[in-house]
Design a protein around this motif. Structure first.
Motif, PDB file in Angstrom:
ATOM      1  N   GLN A 476       0.836  -1.200   0.000  1.00  9.48           N
ATOM      2  CA  GLN A 476       0.000   0.000   0.000  1.00  9.48           C
ATOM      3  C   GLN A 476       0.880   1.263   0.000  1.00  9.48           C
ATOM      4  O   GLN A 476       1.790   1.383   0.826  1.00  9.48           O
ATOM      5  CB  GLN A 476      -0.888   0.024   1.248  1.00  9.48           C
ATOM      6  CG  GLN A 476      -1.799  -1.184   1.416  1.00  9.48           C
ATOM      7  CD  GLN A 476      -3.011  -1.110   0.512  1.00  9.48           C
ATOM      8  OE1 GLN A 476      -3.388  -0.038   0.057  1.00  9.48           O
ATOM      9  NE2 GLN A 476      -3.631  -2.247   0.268  1.00  9.48           N
ATOM     10  N   PRO A 477       0.645   2.203  -0.920  1.00  5.26           N
ATOM     11  CA  PRO A 477       1.406   3.456  -0.879  1.00  5.26           C
ATOM     12  C   PRO A 477       1.168   4.219   0.423  1.00  5.26           C
ATOM     13  O   PRO A 477       0.045   4.249   0.937  1.00  5.26           O
ATOM     14  CB  PRO A 477       0.861   4.246  -2.069  1.00  5.26           C
ATOM     15  CG  PRO A 477       0.281   3.214  -2.974  1.00  5.26           C
ATOM     16  CD  PRO A 477      -0.265   2.141  -2.073  1.00  5.26           C
ATOM     17  N   ARG A 478       2.221   4.798   0.955  1.00  4.73           N
ATOM     18  CA  ARG A 478       2.069   5.657   2.119  1.00  4.73           C
ATOM     19  C   ARG A 478       1.410   6.970   1.724  1.00  4.73           C
ATOM     20  O   ARG A 478       0.681   7.588   2.517  1.00  4.73           O
ATOM     21  CB  ARG A 478       3.445   5.933   2.738  1.00  4.73           C
ATOM     22  CG  ARG A 478       3.393   6.804   4.002  1.00  4.73           C
ATOM     23  CD  ARG A 478       4.768   7.033   4.591  1.00  4.73           C
ATOM     24  NE  ARG A 478       5.582   7.902   3.737  1.00  4.73           N
ATOM     25  CZ  ARG A 478       6.862   8.183   3.983  1.00  4.73           C
ATOM     26  NH1 ARG A 478       7.485   7.635   5.019  1.00  4.73           N
ATOM     27  NH2 ARG A 478       7.543   8.976   3.165  1.00  4.73           N
ATOM     28  N   GLU A 479       1.655   7.389   0.475  1.00  4.74           N
ATOM     29  CA  GLU A 479       1.119   8.662   0.008  1.00  4.74           C
ATOM     30  C   GLU A 479       0.867   8.583  -1.490  1.00  4.74           C
ATOM     31  O   GLU A 479       1.623   7.948  -2.228  1.00  4.74           O
ATOM     32  CB  GLU A 479       2.114   9.793   0.302  1.00  4.74           C
ATOM     33  CG  GLU A 479       1.669  11.164  -0.167  1.00  4.74           C
ATOM     34  CD  GLU A 479       2.756  12.208  -0.010  1.00  4.74           C
ATOM     35  OE1 GLU A 479       2.539  13.355  -0.482  1.00  4.74           O
ATOM     36  OE2 GLU A 479       3.829  11.875   0.556  1.00  4.74           O
ATOM     37  N   VAL A 480      -0.208   9.212  -1.942  1.00  4.55           N
ATOM     38  CA  VAL A 480      -0.488   9.375  -3.362  1.00  4.55           C
ATOM     39  C   VAL A 480      -0.482  10.867  -3.670  1.00  4.55           C
ATOM     40  O   VAL A 480      -1.196  11.642  -3.025  1.00  4.55           O
ATOM     41  CB  VAL A 480      -1.841   8.766  -3.768  1.00  4.55           C
ATOM     42  CG1 VAL A 480      -2.106   9.007  -5.256  1.00  4.55           C
ATOM     43  CG2 VAL A 480      -1.879   7.270  -3.453  1.00  4.55           C
ATOM     44  N   ARG A 481       0.352  11.265  -4.631  1.00  5.81           N
ATOM     45  CA  ARG A 481       0.382  12.664  -5.061  1.00  5.81           C
ATOM     46  C   ARG A 481      -0.279  12.755  -6.440  1.00  5.81           C
ATOM     47  O   ARG A 481       0.226  12.197  -7.421  1.00  5.81           O
ATOM     48  CB  ARG A 481       1.822  13.188  -5.120  1.00  5.81           C
ATOM     49  CG  ARG A 481       2.493  13.253  -3.748  1.00  5.81           C
ATOM     50  CD  ARG A 481       3.871  13.892  -3.839  1.00  5.81           C
ATOM     51  NE  ARG A 481       4.565  13.800  -2.556  1.00  5.81           N
ATOM     52  CZ  ARG A 481       5.824  14.196  -2.352  1.00  5.81           C
ATOM     53  NH1 ARG A 481       6.514  14.730  -3.364  1.00  5.81           N
ATOM     54  NH2 ARG A 481       6.382  14.077  -1.167  1.00  5.81           N
ATOM     55  N   TRP A 482      -1.406  13.438  -6.472  1.00  4.58           N
ATOM     56  CA  TRP A 482      -2.184  13.538  -7.700  1.00  4.58           C
ATOM     57  C   TRP A 482      -1.668  14.689  -8.555  1.00  4.58           C
ATOM     58  O   TRP A 482      -1.371  15.774  -8.054  1.00  4.58           O
ATOM     59  CB  TRP A 482      -3.656  13.737  -7.381  1.00  4.58           C
ATOM     60  CG  TRP A 482      -4.252  12.544  -6.676  1.00  4.58           C
ATOM     61  CD1 TRP A 482      -4.409  12.364  -5.335  1.00  4.58           C
ATOM     62  CD2 TRP A 482      -4.728  11.357  -7.307  1.00  4.58           C
ATOM     63  NE1 TRP A 482      -4.959  11.137  -5.076  1.00  4.58           N
ATOM     64  CE2 TRP A 482      -5.175  10.491  -6.270  1.00  4.58           C
ATOM     65  CE3 TRP A 482      -4.839  10.925  -8.627  1.00  4.58           C
ATOM     66  CZ2 TRP A 482      -5.726   9.247  -6.519  1.00  4.58           C
ATOM     67  CZ3 TRP A 482      -5.385   9.676  -8.884  1.00  4.58           C
ATOM     68  CH2 TRP A 482      -5.815   8.852  -7.840  1.00  4.58           C
ATOM     69  N   ARG A 483      -1.562  14.433  -9.874  1.00  7.71           N
ATOM     70  CA  ARG A 483      -1.076  15.441 -10.806  1.00  7.71           C
ATOM     71  C   ARG A 483      -1.998  15.505 -12.024  1.00  7.71           C
ATOM     72  O   ARG A 483      -2.548  14.477 -12.443  1.00  7.71           O
ATOM     73  CB  ARG A 483       0.345  15.094 -11.290  1.00  7.71           C
ATOM     74  CG  ARG A 483       1.375  15.084 -10.177  1.00  7.71           C
ATOM     75  CD  ARG A 483       1.591  16.501  -9.622  1.00  7.71           C
ATOM     76  NE  ARG A 483       2.354  16.492  -8.403  1.00  7.71           N
ATOM     77  CZ  ARG A 483       3.672  16.442  -8.353  1.00  7.71           C
ATOM     78  NH1 ARG A 483       4.376  16.354  -9.462  1.00  7.71           N
ATOM     79  NH2 ARG A 483       4.296  16.472  -7.192  1.00  7.71           N
ATOM     80  N   ASP A 484      -2.113  16.697 -12.584  1.00  6.46           N
ATOM     81  CA  ASP A 484      -2.846  16.826 -13.837  1.00  6.46           C
ATOM     82  C   ASP A 484      -2.070  16.204 -14.988  1.00  6.46           C
ATOM     83  O   ASP A 484      -2.641  15.770 -15.988  1.00  6.46           O
ATOM     84  CB  ASP A 484      -3.133  18.302 -14.156  1.00  6.46           C
ATOM     85  CG  ASP A 484      -4.114  18.926 -13.175  1.00  6.46           C
ATOM     86  OD1 ASP A 484      -4.936  18.180 -12.607  1.00  6.46           O
ATOM     87  OD2 ASP A 484      -4.049  20.152 -12.985  1.00  6.46           O
ATOM     88  N   ASP A 485      -0.755  16.173 -14.845  1.00  5.40           N
ATOM     89  CA  ASP A 485       0.103  15.547 -15.854  1.00  5.40           C
ATOM     90  C   ASP A 485       1.379  15.099 -15.165  1.00  5.40           C
ATOM     91  O   ASP A 485       1.768  15.649 -14.135  1.00  5.40           O
ATOM     92  CB  ASP A 485       0.417  16.524 -16.984  1.00  5.40           C
ATOM     93  CG  ASP A 485       0.905  15.815 -18.242  1.00  5.40           C
ATOM     94  OD1 ASP A 485       0.807  14.572 -18.304  1.00  5.40           O
ATOM     95  OD2 ASP A 485       1.381  16.499 -19.164  1.00  5.40           O
ATOM     96  N   LEU A 486       2.035  14.099 -15.732  1.00  2.00           N
ATOM     97  CA  LEU A 486       3.297  13.612 -15.196  1.00  2.00           C
ATOM     98  C   LEU A 486       4.419  13.998 -16.155  1.00  2.00           C
ATOM     99  O   LEU A 486       4.228  14.012 -17.380  1.00  2.00           O
ATOM    100  CB  LEU A 486       3.259  12.090 -15.014  1.00  2.00           C
ATOM    101  CG  LEU A 486       2.232  11.567 -14.006  1.00  2.00           C
ATOM    102  CD1 LEU A 486       2.263  10.040 -13.963  1.00  2.00           C
ATOM    103  CD2 LEU A 486       2.494  12.134 -12.618  1.00  2.00           C
ATOM    104  N   PRO A 487       5.592  14.317 -15.635  1.00  2.00           N
ATOM    105  CA  PRO A 487       6.681  14.777 -16.506  1.00  2.00           C
ATOM    106  C   PRO A 487       7.190  13.664 -17.413  1.00  2.00           C
ATOM    107  O   PRO A 487       7.155  12.479 -17.068  1.00  2.00           O
ATOM    108  CB  PRO A 487       7.759  15.208 -15.515  1.00  2.00           C
ATOM    109  CG  PRO A 487       7.504  14.390 -14.290  1.00  2.00           C
ATOM    110  CD  PRO A 487       6.009  14.256 -14.215  1.00  2.00           C
TER     111      PRO A 487
END
Length: 505
Positions: A476-487
Motif C-alpha cells: 500500500q502506498p504511504r502517500e499518493v500525489r495527484w497530478r494533472d500531468d506527469l513529466p
C-alpha cells in the motif's frame, strides 16, 4: 515480400539502394522523394560534408527538428565514413554542450532557433556550426558519392542516453548493429514495400531512428512528424494513410484517449510499443480501438538495441509479456549464481550477439560495468550487455518484466517491483498513469510514494478502495500525489528520475 533474415551485415548507407527505384521513400513538408532520389541525396550530402573539411571518423552532430536532412543524415554520414551524433531536439543547451564536448563533434547541424540558445563555450572550439535554414539546402546539391565499402564493424553512430543517472553517455553503434537491427525489425514486423511509417519518435532514440532504417530496408516510405498534441498524430495517420505507428507507453495512453475517426483506423496494419511495458488495461483498450491492427509489445535498451518482441497472436492471452528474442539477438535470464534461471525464477536479462553495441564512447569504466563477458551458457559468447533488468521466463519461453534493479522498492523486508504497484493503480480505473517510488522510512526501510494522474473526480476514493481490496498491506502506498500531468523525458517516457528527485528532496 517480407525482408529475408540475411545475417551478413552491409554498410548502413546501402539501405538507400534497397527499395524499388521509383517507389515512394519519404513524404515531408517539401513533397515526396522516391528511393532513387533517396540514394542520390544521401550521396550528395555525404560529398558535401566531406567538402567542408571533415574526414573519416569525425563526429557530426545534429540538433534540429525532423526534416528531410535529419532523416537522411544517418545514411549520409555512414556513406561519408563519418559518425553521426543525433541530439534530441527537446534537450536544452547545457545537455547539448555536454554531448558536443564529450563526442568531440567537428560539426553541429542545427536549426536557427536552437542554435541561438547556445551560450558562449557551449560549442567547443573546433566544432563548426551549420544553420539548417541557411545552409542545409546546399548539402543536397552537386555530384554525390556512391554506396560505400565501409567495414560493417566500423563505428557509424553515437546515441546518447537520456542521462537519468549521471551525465548522458554515448552508446557506440556500428554499421552492423544498425543494419542487422533494421533487417530484424523489418522481418518480424512483416514490413513490405507498400508500408508507410509515421516517424513520431525522436531520431535520437534508438527505435525512433530504426523507424526510418527498417522501413527503408523493406523498400517502404516514411513520414517524419514533430507533433504538439496526440491529435496531430491522429490527423497525420489519416492524412497519409499510415500503416505503421510506433510509440512509447505515455504516448499510447494519450492516443488511446484521443478521438479516432474510422478513416484513420482503417489503414493501420501494425502498432508497436517500446520504452516501457504497456499496462494490461491499456493493451485491452488498444485492442478494442484498433481491432484489425497487429499490436507488437517490445522491449529493448540502447546498448543492445531491440531485445524481445511478443508475437501479436499472443497479445490477448499474454498481455503482460515482453515476448522472446528478436532475430539476431540471444537473450538469457541469469540468476544470482551465474547460471540460467529456472522457469518462473527471477533473473537478470542478458543480451548477446551482433546487436550488442560497442560500449560507451570514451568511458571505459562505465563500459566495464555494463558490457561484460557473456554467461557460460551463451551460444554467441563474446561481450554481452548485462541489462540490470529483472525478468522471469515462463514454460513457453515468454518473458515478463519485473523491474530495474535500481528502481526496486525494498519495504518491510519485501522486494517490490514499482511496475506491479503502478499496474495495480491503473487496473483500478481511477488512474490513467502512475509512477511508484521508494522513499526512505525509518521503520519500513522504504515506503511507497505514488505519483498519479487521475480519471474522474472520485479517483482518490476509488484508488484507495481498490488498493485495500487487492493489495497486501506492505504494497500500500504511504502517500499518493495527484497530478494533472506527469513529466516526460526527452524521449517521451515518464521521467522517473525527475519524480524521484522530487520525492527525495
Amino acid at each position: 515480400m517480407v525482408v529475408a533474415l540475411d545475417p551478413n551485415p552491409r554498410p548502413l548507407d546501402h539501405l538507400a539502394v534497397m527499395g524499388a527505384r521509383g517507389a515512394l521513400a519519404l513524404t515531408d513538408k517539401a513533397g515526396t522523394i522516391d528511393h532513387a532520389t533517396l540514394d542520390r541525396l544521401v550521396g550528395a550530402i555525404a560529398a558535401n560534408l566531406l567538402a567542408r573539411g571533415l574526414v573519416a571518423g569525425d563526429r557530426v552532430a545534429s540538433w534540429a527538428a525532423k526534416s528531410r536532412l535529419t532523416c537522411l543524415l544517418p545514411l549520409a554520414a555512414a556513406r561519408a565514413g563519418l559518425i553521426h551524433v543525433p541530439i534530441n531536439p527537446l534537450l536544452k543547451h547545457p545537455q547539448v554542450a555536454h554531448i558536443l564536448s564529450d563526442s568531440g563533434a567537428r560539426l553541429l547541424i542545427a536549426g536557427k532557433g536552437r542554435a541561438d540558445t547556445l551560450e558562449p563555450g557551449d560549442r567547443p572550439e573546433g566544432c563548426a556550426l551549420l544553420i539548417e535554414e541557411a545552409e542545409g539546402a546546399a548539402l543536397f546539391e552537386g555530384e554525390g558519392l556512391g554506396p560505400s565499402s565501409a567495414d560493417p564493424d566500423a563505428l557509424t553512430a553515437i546515441l546518447y542516453t537520456s542521462g537519468s543517472t549521471g551525465r548522458p553517455k554515448g552508446v557506440m553503434l556500428s554499421h552492423a548493429n544498425l543494419w542487422l537491427g533494421a533487417i530484424s525489425v523489418a522481418h518480424y514486423l512483416k514490413l513490405e514495400a507498400d508500408d508507410r511509417t509515421l516517424c513520431a519518435l525522436p531520431f535520437s532514440f534508438d527505435y525512433g531512428q530504426n523507424q526510418l532504417l527498417s522501413t527503408w530496408a523493406a523498400g517502404g516510405s516514411v513520414v517524419p512528424l514533430d507533433y504538439l498534441t496526440p491529435r496531430d498524430v491522429v490527423k497525420a495517420v489519416e492524412r497519409y494513410g499510415i500503416t505503421t505507428l510506433a510509440g512509447v507507453p505515455p504516448l499510447w495512453v494519450q492516443l488511446a484517449e484521443a478521438n479516432w475517426p474510422e478513416a484513420a483506423i482503417v489503414p493501420l496494419r501494425r502498432l508497436t510499443n517500446t520504452g516501457g511495458r504497456l499496462s494490461v488495461p491499456l493493451v485491452r483498450r488498444m485492442r478494442a480501438l484498433f481491432p484489425k491492427a497487429d499490436l507488437y509489445s517490445m522491449y529493448g535498451l540502447t546498448e543492445a538495441f531491440r531485445s524481445t518482441y511478443l508475437d501479436p497472436a499472443l497479445i490477448d492471452a499474454h498481455p503482460d509479456s515482453i515476448g522472446s528474442a528478436i532475430p539476431f539477438a540471444e537473450i538469457l535470464v541469469i540468476g544470482a549464481d551465474g547460471a540460467v534461471a529456472e522457469d518462473g525464477e527471477p533473473g537478470e536479462l542478458v543480451h548477446a550477439g551482433p546487436l550488442v553495441a560497442k560500449g560507451y564512447w570514451q568511458d571505459a569504466a562505465r563500459t566495464a560495468e555494463r558490457f561484460k563477458p557473456a554467461p557460460v551458457a551463451s551460444r554467441e559468447g563474446g561481450v554481452a550487455v548485462w541489462s540490470g533488468d529483472t525478468v522471469t521466463r515462463d514454460a513457453e519461453g515468454l518473458l515478463r518484466f519485473v523491474g530495474r534493479d535500481d528502481e526496486m522498492i525494498k519495504t518491510s523486508g519485501n522486494r517490490l517491483s514499482p511496475t506491479e504497484i503502478e499496474e495495480a493503480a491503473i487496473a483500478s480505473g481511477a488512474v490513467a498513469e502512475a509512477v511508484a517510488i521508494g522513499v526512505p522510512d525509518d521503520r519500513l526501510g522504504q515506503a511507497i510514494l505514488l505519483f498519479a494522474r487521475g480519471e474522474g473526480d472520485d479517483a482518490d476514493a476509488r484508488l484507495t478502495d481498490h488498493f485495500k481490496r487487492n493489495l497486501p498491506g506492505f504494497m500500500q502506498p504511504r502517500e499518493v500525489r495527484w497530478r494533472d500531468d506527469l513529466p516526460r523525458n526527452a524521449n517521451g517516457k515518464l521521467d522517473r528520475a525527475a519524480l524521484k528527485s522530487e520525492a527525495l528532496a
